[in-house]
Design a protein around this motif. Structure first.
Motif, mmCIF file in Angstrom:
data_model
loop_
_atom_site.group_PDB
_atom_site.id
_atom_site.type_symbol
_atom_site.label_atom_id
_atom_site.label_comp_id
_atom_site.label_asym_id
_atom_site.label_seq_id
_atom_site.Cartn_x
_atom_site.Cartn_y
_atom_site.Cartn_z
ATOM 1 N N GLY A 1 0.822 -1.200 0.000
ATOM 2 C CA GLY A 1 0.000 0.000 0.000
ATOM 3 C C GLY A 1 0.852 1.243 0.000
ATOM 4 O O GLY A 1 2.056 1.188 0.234
ATOM 5 N N LEU A 2 0.207 2.380 -0.274
ATOM 6 C CA LEU A 2 0.920 3.637 -0.240
ATOM 7 C C LEU A 2 -0.014 4.789 0.069
ATOM 8 O O LEU A 2 -1.236 4.666 -0.064
ATOM 9 C CB LEU A 2 1.694 3.892 -1.537
ATOM 10 N N GLU A 3 0.604 5.859 0.518
ATOM 11 C CA GLU A 3 -0.116 7.079 0.852
ATOM 12 C C GLU A 3 0.767 8.244 0.417
ATOM 13 O O GLU A 3 1.933 8.321 0.788
ATOM 14 C CB GLU A 3 -0.361 7.121 2.350
ATOM 15 N N VAL A 4 0.207 9.129 -0.405
ATOM 16 C CA VAL A 4 0.964 10.251 -0.949
ATOM 17 C C VAL A 4 0.282 11.546 -0.542
ATOM 18 O O VAL A 4 -0.913 11.710 -0.730
ATOM 19 C CB VAL A 4 1.035 10.166 -2.492
ATOM 20 N N SER A 5 1.065 12.471 0.035
ATOM 21 C CA SER A 5 0.567 13.821 0.306
ATOM 22 C C SER A 5 1.587 14.802 -0.260
ATOM 23 O O SER A 5 2.570 14.395 -0.874
ATOM 24 C CB SER A 5 0.345 14.042 1.799
ATOM 25 N N ASP A 6 1.390 16.089 -0.041
ATOM 26 C CA ASP A 6 2.271 17.097 -0.628
ATOM 27 C C ASP A 6 3.746 16.861 -0.335
ATOM 28 O O ASP A 6 4.578 16.918 -1.226
ATOM 29 C CB ASP A 6 1.884 18.497 -0.145
ATOM 30 N N ASP A 7 4.083 16.615 0.925
ATOM 31 C CA ASP A 7 5.498 16.468 1.266
ATOM 32 C C ASP A 7 5.840 15.151 1.939
ATOM 33 O O ASP A 7 6.956 14.966 2.402
ATOM 34 C CB ASP A 7 5.961 17.635 2.143
ATOM 35 N N THR A 8 4.891 14.220 1.989
ATOM 36 C CA THR A 8 5.126 12.953 2.680
ATOM 37 C C THR A 8 4.700 11.766 1.819
ATOM 38 O O THR A 8 3.634 11.776 1.218
ATOM 39 C CB THR A 8 4.362 12.919 4.015
ATOM 40 N N LEU A 9 5.552 10.764 1.803
ATOM 41 C CA LEU A 9 5.261 9.500 1.134
ATOM 42 C C LEU A 9 5.344 8.392 2.169
ATOM 43 O O LEU A 9 6.313 8.319 2.928
ATOM 44 C CB LEU A 9 6.280 9.241 0.021
ATOM 45 N N LYS A 10 4.321 7.561 2.207
ATOM 46 C CA LYS A 10 4.328 6.386 3.079
ATOM 47 C C LYS A 10 4.090 5.166 2.205
ATOM 48 O O LYS A 10 3.170 5.161 1.395
ATOM 49 C CB LYS A 10 3.229 6.480 4.136
ATOM 50 N N ILE A 11 4.936 4.160 2.387
ATOM 51 C CA ILE A 11 4.834 2.923 1.608
ATOM 52 C C ILE A 11 4.842 1.744 2.559
ATOM 53 O O ILE A 11 5.648 1.686 3.488
ATOM 54 C CB ILE A 11 6.008 2.806 0.617
#
Length: 119
Positions: A41-51
Motif C-alpha cells: 500500500g501507499l499514501e501520498v501527500s504534498d510532502d510525505t510518502l508512506k509505503i
C-alpha cells in the motif's frame, strides 16, 4: 493507506510515485517491485510518502536467507529515489505497521530547493 492493486484508478500524485516504483528491481524475482508483489500500500501527500511493504520485519522466516538483504535493498532504493528528491518525509512500513525505513527533512529544504539551477 491505499491498498496497491495494479488495475486501480490512481489519483495524479500517486501515478508519478507508481511509475517511479516500477523502476525499482526486486532482487529476488528480478522483476519490478510492483509486479513482484512487494508493495502492499501507499499514501501520498504534498510532502510525505508512506509505503507499506508486504513482509513482516520481525517474522522468524525473514531473519535468514536472501529476504532481509532483498528488503534492505528495496528500502534503500525507495529512499534514494524519493527522500528529499520528491518528498521531505518518506516512511517505509512492514505489514505490522512497524517503520523499517524513515527519512525526515528537519532542515526544511524543499525538493525544488535542491534543483541544479539553485544549488
Amino acid at each position: 493507506m491505499k491498498i496497491y492493486t495494479p488495475d486501480r484508478k490512481w489519483p495524479e500524485p500517486y501515478k508519478a510515485v507508481i511509475e517511479e516504483l516500477r523502476k525499482i528491481t526486486d532482487p529476488v524475482t528480478g522483476g519490478d517491485i510492483l509486479d513482484s508483489g512487494v508493495i502492499a500500500g501507499l499514501e501520498v501527500s504534498d510532502d510525505t510518502l508512506k509505503i507499506w511493504l508486504r513482509f513482516e520485519s520481525h517474522a522468524e522466516y525473514n531473519i535468514i536467507g536472501e529476504t532481509p538483504i532483498a528488503y534492505s535493498k528495496i528500502i534503500g532504493d525507495i529512499m534514494e529515489r524519493f527522500a528529499l528528491i520528491k518528498f521531505n518525509n518518506v516512511y517505509v512500513y512492514d505489514l505490522g505497521n512497524n517503520i523499517v525505513g524513515k527519512f525526515e527533512n528537519k532542515k526544511g529544504y524543499k525538493p525544488e530547493d535542491l534543483s541544479p539551477e539553485k544549488v
